[in-house]
Design a protein around this motif. Structure first.
Motif, short mmCIF file in Angstrom:
data_model
loop_
_atom_site.label_atom_id
_atom_site.label_comp_id
_atom_site.label_asym_id
_atom_site.label_seq_id
_atom_site.Cartn_x
_atom_site.Cartn_y
_atom_site.Cartn_z
N LYS A 142 -4.15 2.48 -7.90
CA LYS A 142 -3.17 1.40 -7.70
C LYS A 142 -3.58 0.15 -8.48
O LYS A 142 -2.75 -0.54 -9.08
CB LYS A 142 -3.04 1.08 -6.22
CG LYS A 142 -1.98 0.01 -5.95
CD LYS A 142 -1.81 -0.22 -4.46
CE LYS A 142 -0.75 -1.30 -4.24
NZ LYS A 142 -0.58 -1.59 -2.82
N SER B 58 5.51 -2.78 -4.15
CA SER B 58 4.69 -1.78 -3.45
C SER B 58 5.29 -1.53 -2.07
O SER B 58 5.68 -2.48 -1.38
CB SER B 58 3.25 -2.26 -3.29
OG SER B 58 2.66 -2.45 -4.56
N ILE C 130 -3.35 -0.40 0.11
CA ILE C 130 -2.39 0.64 -0.20
C ILE C 130 -1.91 1.23 1.12
O ILE C 130 -2.71 1.62 1.97
CB ILE C 130 -3.01 1.72 -1.12
CG1 ILE C 130 -1.96 2.76 -1.50
CG2 ILE C 130 -4.22 2.37 -0.48
CD1 ILE C 130 -2.41 3.68 -2.64
#
Length: 547
Positions: free
Chosen positions: A132, A212, A255
């Motif tokens: 990421k 995201s 994440i």
């Protein structure tokens, strides 16, 4: 990026090196005596760019090269006169600062997701975060190069050719338009497009500014919750399998669990993409934007100064871009003290500072200013120093019109409270300070003295001041002395001295200060008595209880 030296503050590397070399040997007392830091802080506040884009060293240490001042004046004038160019310059600074902030967030806040969050091993969790981070850095780099190209094209379209600002913009545009930059943009665009195409779009959960996904947080008691989670599970099943959408809150994770599931599935089915990711990150991930940040900081100097001037002009204050005159040929009309102006502005009183004229040249190199206490003497001499400093920084100055000679250095001595306690006496401190000034004094410097040698006997002070002033005049320097020792004017040897006085009006004990400065014979009265009368202090009250 850099091929040869270029800057928005220095016309060449030699002038920059010369300025850097002068910082250590420079007499810095003028910064405190003239309240120069107050002016700097107000400009930074008006600029609204933040301290991380400050220019304190540049502002507090004026340059001594006329070519550097003219270089800056040309850029300042261009930005001030063309609103489209001004807005494009703001866009450039915003592009740099936002990119810098995003990179700091990516590299400075990345943490490994808890391995137990979805049953992954520690190695799997770490790998997810690293991927990421790689993707985010490449996204930022591509967005930066694309945005900067558009901005530089605008700037180059607005700027007059052959100007200092045009040369710098053309170099920046050349960098982001050369074959390496074009190839990089094309590579990144192709990869990010392929990655975006591989990601599923049938489900979008609370996308943030970086696009995201974040897991949805719902109230377990809310009606229809089960139906909603069932719909999400059904939509997500083709690409994440049996994902648990039950309500949960994720804290301190870089994440989300859903992001990780999606990433794992894409990595499994599109391994080529992630091999390409690693290759591109190896190629472009080490991202140094320090050169762009330097240019942005230099540009902020001009933008902040212009915002400061415009803010004060709207409140009724006036400024002028000074022209540069030959040595000892200064002429300034309607000058006022900027620190007084700032205090008036902050108290919402508008431009009520009394302007005055002054000049240096020929037989008018050093003035002796006498007059009534609280008549504006210190304010006047401070305004001279501030205008000289601001002019040699390259910005508009607080006056109606100005033609200024360059000064090598600005030396000041403003009488103030003993700063070293009982280590040495105040008179010794003053002698040490004057000794330092004379040791470093060069032809063409400016010297401003305010109530010097008030800590010793009057007769001694007069002798010392006469000799000091004659030495300043002998070295072909300009400046002046504020004093209540009117006898200093008598017996001065040299043709460069002239006398200034503060005006007062009215009769009797109470005199009105006009705060105007005019040429005339030295004042023999301080008019301290009227101040005492206004404050209700009389001789009788002073002697009450004494005996």
């Amino acid at each position: 990026m850099e091929e040869g030296y270029f800057s928005l503050l220095w016309e060449n590397e030699e002038s920059y090196r010369e300025w850097i070399g002068s910082l250590y040997a420079r007499d810095k007392e003028y910064i405190a005596d003239l309240n120069l830091r107050l002016v700097y802080e107000e400009i930074v506040l008006a600029g609204r760019f933040g301290e991380q884009y400050g220019f304190e060293e540049v502002f507090l240490h004026p340059c001594a090269r006329a070519s550097t001042v003219l270089f800056r004046q040309e850029i300042m004038t261009q930005l001030g006169e063309d609103p489209l160019l001004y807005e494009a310059a703001l866009d450039f600074v915003s592009c740099i600062s936002e990119t810098e902030a995003r990179l700091e967030r990516i590299t400075g806040t990345a943490r490994v997701s808890p391995a137990a969050a979805e049953g992954h091993t520690a190695a799997e969790g770490a790998a997810g975060d690293v991927k990421k981070k790689m993707i985010s850095v490449l996204q930022v780099r591509y967005g930066f190069l694309k945005g900067l190209l558009s901005i530089c094209e605008k700037i180059c379209g607005y700027i007059k050719k052959g100007t200092p600002l045009a040369e710098c913009a053309e170099r920046l545009e050349g960098f982001i338009c050369d074959h390496r930059a074009v190839s990089e943009r094309e590579e990144l665009a192709a990869f990010l497009s392929a990655l975006d195409g591989a990601m599923p779009h049938s489900i979008v959960l609370n996308k943030d500014r970086e696009q995201s996904c974040r897991s949805t947080v719902m109230d377990p008691c809310a009606a229809g919750t089960c139906e909603y989670t069932e719909r999400l599970t059904e939509l997500a099943e083709p690409f994440v399998g049996q994902y648990d959408f039950r309500i949960r809150v994720y804290q301190n994770t870089d994440i989300s669990s859903l992001d990780k599931k999606i990433q794992d599935r894409v990595c499994l089915h599109q391994p080529r993409l992630f091999r390409e990711l690693e290759d591109l990150y190896e190629k472009y991930g080490s991202y140094d934007i320090s050169c762009f940040v330097r240019i942005a900081k230099e540009l902020v100097f001009y933008l902040a100064c212009l915002r400061f001037v415009r803010r004060y002009q709207e409140a009724g204050f006036f400024f002028s871009m000074p022209s540069l005159a030959p040595a000892q040929a200064t002429s300034v009309m309607e000058a006022y003290d900027m620190t007084l102006g700032i205090n008036l502005y902050r108290n919402h009183k508008g431009c009520r500072a009394m302007p005055n004229d002054y000049s240096f040249g020929g037989n008018r190199r050093v003035f002796i200013l006498t007059g009534a206490n609280q008549g504006g003497k210190t304010t006047f001499v401070r305004s001279i120093g501030l205008i000289q400093c601001m002019a040699q920084v390259g910005m508009p100055v607080p006056c109606r019109r100005a033609s200024l000679s360059m000064a090598g250095q600005i030396h000041t001595h403003f009488s103030r409270e003993d700063e070293r306690g009982a280590v040495v006496g105040r008179f010794e401190q003053e002698l040490q300070r004057i000794h330092e000034i004379l040791k470093n004094l060069q032809d063409g410097d400016m010297v401003l003295l305010n109530e010097t040698f008030t800590s010793t006997q009057r007769s001694t002070a007069v002798i010392l001041l006469r000799r000091l002033l004659m030495e300043i005049e002998r070295r072909r320097c300009c400046g002046g002395l504020v004093t209540h020792f009117y006898e200093v004017c008598d017996g001065l040897e040299g043709d460069g001295f002239y006398s200034l006085v503060t005006e007062v009006e009215g009769e009797g004990e109470c005199k009105e200060r006009t705060y105007k400065i005019r040429e005339g014979e030295s004042f023999r009265y301080s008019y301290a008595k009227d101040i005492a009368v206004k404050c209700g202090v009389t001789y009788g009250k002073l002697t009450e209880g004494m005996g």
